[in-house]
Design a protein around this motif. Structure first.
Motif, mmCIF file in Angstrom:
data_model
loop_
_atom_site.group_PDB
_atom_site.id
_atom_site.type_symbol
_atom_site.label_atom_id
_atom_site.label_comp_id
_atom_site.label_asym_id
_atom_site.label_seq_id
_atom_site.Cartn_x
_atom_site.Cartn_y
_atom_site.Cartn_z
ATOM 1 N N MET A 82 0.870 -1.179 0.000
ATOM 2 C CA MET A 82 0.000 0.000 0.000
ATOM 3 C C MET A 82 0.903 1.224 0.000
ATOM 4 O O MET A 82 1.332 1.703 1.052
ATOM 5 C CB MET A 82 -0.937 -0.021 1.206
ATOM 6 C CG MET A 82 -1.939 -1.159 1.172
ATOM 7 S SD MET A 82 -3.139 -1.139 2.527
ATOM 8 C CE MET A 82 -4.203 0.236 2.057
ATOM 9 N N LEU A 83 1.245 1.707 -1.192
ATOM 10 C CA LEU A 83 2.199 2.799 -1.337
ATOM 11 C C LEU A 83 1.536 4.143 -1.081
ATOM 12 O O LEU A 83 0.329 4.311 -1.264
ATOM 13 C CB LEU A 83 2.795 2.784 -2.745
ATOM 14 C CG LEU A 83 3.525 1.504 -3.157
ATOM 15 C CD1 LEU A 83 3.994 1.613 -4.596
ATOM 16 C CD2 LEU A 83 4.701 1.233 -2.235
ATOM 17 N N GLY A 301 4.313 2.449 -14.374
ATOM 18 C CA GLY A 301 5.004 1.765 -13.286
ATOM 19 C C GLY A 301 5.089 2.554 -12.000
ATOM 20 O O GLY A 301 4.294 3.469 -11.741
ATOM 21 N N PHE A 302 6.093 2.228 -11.179
ATOM 22 C CA PHE A 302 6.227 2.766 -9.830
ATOM 23 C C PHE A 302 7.646 3.262 -9.588
ATOM 24 O O PHE A 302 8.606 2.768 -10.178
ATOM 25 C CB PHE A 302 5.938 1.682 -8.787
ATOM 26 C CG PHE A 302 4.543 1.133 -8.835
ATOM 27 C CD1 PHE A 302 3.588 1.578 -7.943
ATOM 28 C CD2 PHE A 302 4.189 0.163 -9.760
ATOM 29 C CE1 PHE A 302 2.305 1.069 -7.968
ATOM 30 C CE2 PHE A 302 2.912 -0.345 -9.797
ATOM 31 C CZ PHE A 302 1.956 0.106 -8.896
ATOM 32 N N THR A 303 7.765 4.220 -8.688
ATOM 33 C CA THR A 303 9.054 4.493 -8.069
ATOM 34 C C THR A 303 9.122 3.600 -6.826
ATOM 35 O O THR A 303 8.225 2.798 -6.580
ATOM 36 C CB THR A 303 9.169 5.965 -7.641
ATOM 37 O OG1 THR A 303 8.247 6.221 -6.568
ATOM 38 C CG2 THR A 303 8.855 6.900 -8.807
ATOM 39 N N ALA A 304 10.173 3.744 -6.035
ATOM 40 C CA ALA A 304 10.289 2.913 -4.835
ATOM 41 C C ALA A 304 9.205 3.235 -3.828
ATOM 42 O O ALA A 304 8.835 2.386 -3.020
ATOM 43 C CB ALA A 304 11.671 3.107 -4.199
ATOM 44 N N LYS A 305 8.674 4.460 -3.863
ATOM 45 C CA LYS A 305 7.731 4.873 -2.819
ATOM 46 C C LYS A 305 6.316 5.107 -3.310
ATOM 47 O O LYS A 305 5.378 5.082 -2.517
ATOM 48 C CB LYS A 305 8.236 6.168 -2.152
ATOM 49 C CG LYS A 305 9.530 5.990 -1.371
ATOM 50 C CD LYS A 305 9.904 7.285 -0.666
ATOM 51 C CE LYS A 305 11.174 7.110 0.161
ATOM 52 N NZ LYS A 305 11.564 8.376 0.840
ATOM 53 N N SER A 306 6.127 5.344 -4.598
ATOM 54 C CA SER A 306 4.794 5.729 -5.059
ATOM 55 C C SER A 306 4.614 5.397 -6.531
ATOM 56 O O SER A 306 5.585 5.251 -7.277
ATOM 57 C CB SER A 306 4.576 7.231 -4.828
ATOM 58 O OG SER A 306 5.557 7.967 -5.523
ATOM 59 N N PRO A 307 3.358 5.279 -6.979
ATOM 60 C CA PRO A 307 3.093 5.040 -8.406
ATOM 61 C C PRO A 307 3.361 6.286 -9.235
ATOM 62 O O PRO A 307 3.127 7.413 -8.773
ATOM 63 C CB PRO A 307 1.601 4.672 -8.414
ATOM 64 C CG PRO A 307 1.031 5.296 -7.196
ATOM 65 C CD PRO A 307 2.119 5.284 -6.170
ATOM 66 N N ARG A 308 3.836 6.092 -10.461
ATOM 67 C CA ARG A 308 4.055 7.220 -11.354
ATOM 68 C C ARG A 308 2.764 7.690 -12.006
ATOM 69 O O ARG A 308 2.723 8.765 -12.606
ATOM 70 C CB ARG A 308 5.063 6.833 -12.452
ATOM 71 C CG ARG A 308 6.488 6.633 -11.942
ATOM 72 C CD ARG A 308 7.459 6.525 -13.118
ATOM 73 N NE ARG A 308 8.843 6.447 -12.669
ATOM 74 C CZ ARG A 308 9.481 5.314 -12.392
ATOM 75 N NH1 ARG A 308 8.836 4.162 -12.545
ATOM 76 N NH2 ARG A 308 10.730 5.320 -11.975
ATOM 77 N N TRP A 309 1.719 6.889 -11.885
ATOM 78 C CA TRP A 309 0.467 7.197 -12.577
ATOM 79 C C TRP A 309 -0.565 7.882 -11.667
ATOM 80 O O TRP A 309 -1.718 8.076 -12.061
ATOM 81 C CB TRP A 309 -0.150 5.927 -13.167
ATOM 82 C CG TRP A 309 -0.107 4.743 -12.243
ATOM 83 C CD1 TRP A 309 0.841 3.768 -12.213
ATOM 84 C CD2 TRP A 309 -1.056 4.413 -11.214
ATOM 85 N NE1 TRP A 309 0.550 2.847 -11.221
ATOM 86 C CE2 TRP A 309 -0.617 3.219 -10.600
ATOM 87 C CE3 TRP A 309 -2.226 5.005 -10.753
ATOM 88 C CZ2 TRP A 309 -1.301 2.622 -9.546
ATOM 89 C CZ3 TRP A 309 -2.912 4.411 -9.707
ATOM 90 C CH2 TRP A 309 -2.447 3.234 -9.121
ATOM 91 N N MET A 625 13.243 -0.036 -8.005
ATOM 92 C CA MET A 625 12.256 -0.858 -7.331
ATOM 93 C C MET A 625 10.881 -0.676 -7.964
ATOM 94 O O MET A 625 10.532 0.412 -8.412
ATOM 95 C CB MET A 625 12.173 -0.500 -5.846
ATOM 96 C CG MET A 625 13.379 -0.896 -5.030
ATOM 97 S SD MET A 625 13.640 -2.672 -5.041
ATOM 98 C CE MET A 625 12.017 -3.231 -4.466
ATOM 99 N N ALA A 626 10.099 -1.746 -7.985
ATOM 100 C CA ALA A 626 8.707 -1.689 -8.426
ATOM 101 C C ALA A 626 7.856 -2.465 -7.429
ATOM 102 O O ALA A 626 8.334 -3.406 -6.792
ATOM 103 C CB ALA A 626 8.555 -2.266 -9.831
ATOM 104 N N GLY A 627 6.609 -2.059 -7.306
ATOM 105 C CA GLY A 627 5.740 -2.704 -6.331
ATOM 106 C C GLY A 627 4.966 -3.888 -6.873
ATOM 107 O O GLY A 627 4.457 -4.696 -6.104
ATOM 108 N N SER A 628 4.869 -3.993 -8.192
ATOM 109 C CA SER A 628 4.107 -5.099 -8.773
ATOM 110 C C SER A 628 4.829 -5.650 -10.001
ATOM 111 O O SER A 628 5.640 -4.960 -10.626
ATOM 112 C CB SER A 628 2.697 -4.636 -9.169
ATOM 113 O OG SER A 628 2.773 -3.590 -10.112
#
Length: 669
Positions: A82-83, A301-309, A625-628
């Motif tokens: 849960m970012l 995609g994602f950064t290490a802490k949050s989604p880019r979208w 890093m990516a979360g998914s």
């Protein structure tokens, strides 16, 4: 001849009817029957379930009353992290986000879903075959607390989904909130009972959902809005359509959700709700913007802490004028004294504010505060009230200048102020109750010893003289815990198990938990890496400490002072005697470019390093890093207990699953 209906069919029909009425009342706000008729249906169902217990079910509307106490909360790992979202505060930053999305999608057209950002407690709900089976708080984004029994009491949350076309396994994310009306009612009751009022609805919602007694949760009438759904099964391919589908299944989705095709439409949504949100029955603190297409989300995609979208837009704080009644003082775990302004109640951003932070003595002197002054108050980030100005033209002639206290409000010790420091401190670290309890609570934190205990239980143990230092946790007995009001066998066992498990926490986490002034989580990791045992750290000179990355003179002096005190050295020996890990933590890993251009997903638990440490290793070696898992994932660092959905998706996409040993060999090659 009258048709005879079996008890099972009567029970099922009553449940269906009550669920429909709950949905119309709590979600649609358009009830079709009165309270008396609803209560009669509920009473009849309760009677039948009592008469035929074999037909009882956990998703029955009768279980919303919260009849049983929970006995502590179990930590649960989220299937998907849960970012948090990145924040913007003006149109230029929103425009920058819009351009980044456009560039990331190679100029292809896209839509943005604009939603309100609700100010509550983030929650993840898991449904299996349409029935609610688990509710987990956000926690640290990786693991949270299982609060299912309490969430079942929230009537706007469906215990069973409407319709039939829902996935077998579904995750729904949203925000648990306390409506303003309920917030005011609860605070009035607390003040009448001599209890401190909640600071704001968010704190009240968070404190309520962590109650051990679901009946208390049920009495506070929490609400919930939802904003995202996940499933490995087929769902609509856009976020907007998924929200509408979730609404059909019975979830409360905000009517403010709007699909925007241009940047100008996004700005118009922001402008509209700058004032309109203040008319809502629950707290909001901004806007959330999300790319609509799920395929485009995955591409960005994602950064290490949050989604880019996705990104959030925070509104400017609302300001109000009210009278300062008096100043009180709070004591932190380090002894720092924080002044608090007690105000005539004033409505700001839908919340009645009675208290505001005054920061320190210099702030009071700078504002030249007098008793009875009229002051201007804002809510920083729509949450923390703070005084931003004084209406000196309205000052009373006989108003006395406020002078910062000279003694600790808790233990009466004379305060001290070190040169160059803004705050005054109580020097009675060992004898000041508020400092002791603050240190005990800090040590139990998730990023420290990670002991599953709340401040109320710590207060009980402290008041009964069962704990004074963190070492005392390891000498608690089952008999002591069972003597506490509300404690049962299972709760005592869970707490003792949690205390025992803390002995395996990394040395850096324990070092952080000791509460050394200026030593936060990151500094603790730096110190543990450079001085791989508590003995080495204790023996280090100021020069050796300063040579450590990011350690300056102030931190070094604080560390030396902490270890110079006999009571702290004694406490460390007591921790060592019970088996706490106080050594053996190596510096994370060499840096380099071994992972340059690679996107890595981490899943599961590991033997040699924590997930956070592996994340640092990936980034230190040039990886992202990516979360998914997606087609752009280079490999998954797969530990034990890897999430089944991540494993299945990786195998489906042909993404490599790399073991911990393989990863370490790659890094060390």
């Amino acid at each position: 001849m009258e048709k005879i209906v079996s008890p099972a069919l009567q029970i099922e029909e009553l449940r269906r009817s009550l669920r429909e009425h709950e949905y119309r009342y709590y979600v649609l706000s358009s009830p079709t029957i009165g309270d008396l008729e609803y209560d009669a249906l509920m009473k009849r169902l309760e009677e039948l379930e009592l008469q035929y217990p074999e037909w009882d079910s956990p998703d029955s509307p009768t279980h919303r009353v919260g009849s049983d106490k929970t006995e502590g909360f179990v930590s649960v790992q989220h299937e998907r992290p849960m970012l948090s979202l990145g924040n913007t505060y003006n149109y230029d930053e929103v425009g920058d986000f819009y351009r980044r999305v456009a560039d990331g999608l190679g100029g292809h057209p896209f839509e943005i879903v604009a939603e309100l950002k609700f100010d509550g407690l983030s929650i993840s709900l898991i449904y299996e075959d349409g029935a609610l089976v688990r509710a987990v708080t956000r926690g640290d984004g990786i693991t949270g607390d299982d609060v299912t029994a309490n969430v079942r009491t929230i009537r706007s949350i469906p215990l069973r989904l409407r319709g039939e076309n829902y996935p077998r396994l579904l995750e729904v994310r949203g925000e648990i909130l306390l409506p303003f009306k309920e917030f005011e009612r609860i605070n009035s009751e607390r003040e009448a009972a001599g209890e401190p009022p909640f600071a704001n609805p968010r704190n009240a919602a968070s404190g309520t959902i962590k109650q051990l007694d679901p009946r208390i949760v049920a009495s506070r009438n929490l609400d919930a809005y939802f904003y995202y759904i996940y499933s490995d099964e087929l769902l609509p391919t856009t976020h907007y359509d998924r929200l509408n589908t979730a609404r059909e299944w019975g979830f409360k989705i905000s009517d403010a959700v709007t699909l925007c095709s241009t940047r100008e439409e996004v700005y118009a949504f922001i402008d509209h709700f700058d004032t309109e949100r203040l008319n809502l029955p629950v707290a909001t603190d901004g806007i959330v913007l999300k790319v609509n297409s799920l395929a485009q989300q995955e591409e960005l995609g994602f950064t290490a802490k949050s989604p880019r979208w996705a990104i959030s837009y925070k509104y400017q704080a609302e300001r109000a004028r009210t009278r300062l009644r008096y100043v009180s003082y709070q004591v932190g775990r380090t002894g720092a004294i924080t002044p608090v302004a007690n105000l005539d109640p004033v409505l700001i951003s839908g919340t009645v504010v009675r208290r505001a932070s005054l920061h320190n003595a210099d702030f009071i002197a700078e504002k030249d505060l007098h008793e009875g002054d009229y002051v201007y108050v804002e809510k920083g980030g729509e949450i923390i009230p703070k005084i931003v100005g004084v209406d000196t033209d309205s000052r009373a002639i006989d108003g006395q200048r406020i002078v910062f206290t000279e003694v600790c409000p808790d233990c009466g010790s004379a305060l001290v102020r070190e040169q160059g420091e803004a705050a005054y401190y109580c020097p009675n670290a060992e004898g000041c109750p508020q400092q002791q309890k603050g240190r005990l609570e800090h040590y139990c934190g998730r990023k420290a010893a990670d002991i599953n205990i709340g401040p109320e239980t710590i207060e009980l143990l402290y008041s009964r003289d069962m704990i004074r230092t963190v070492a005392d946790f390891y000498h608690l007995t089952e008999g002591q815990l069972l003597s506490l009001p509300g404690f049962k066998q299972r709760a005592a066992t869970k707490l003792l198990d949690s205390i025992e498990a803390s002995k395996a926490r990394p040395y850096s986490a324990i070092l952080f938990g000791l509460g050394i002034r200026f030593v936060g989580e990151t500094v603790a990791k730096k110190l543990a890496g450079a001085h791989p045992s508590i003995d080495a750290l204790t023996a280090a000179t100021a020069e050796e400490l300063i040579r450590t990355d990011e350690i300056g003179e102030r931190i070094a002096a604080s560390v030396l002072h902490f270890f110079s005190l006999p009571q702290n050295r004694q406490m460390i020996e007591q921790l060592r005697a019970v088996g706490i890990k106080l050594e053996g933590e190596a510096t994370v890993a060499p840096t380099g470019d071994r992972l340059a251009g690679k996107t890595v997903v981490i899943s599961g638990t590991f033997e040699h390093h924590s997930r956070d440490e592996y994340k640092a290793i990936v980034e230190a070696n040039g990886g992202r890093m990516a979360g998914s898992v997606s087609s752009k994932t280079s490999f998954v660092l797969a530990g034990t207990d890897m999430g089944p959905s991540k494993r299945e998706k990786a195998e489906k996409l042909g993404v490599q699953l790399m073991s911990e040993e393989e990863f370490l060999r790659l890094i060390e090659a």
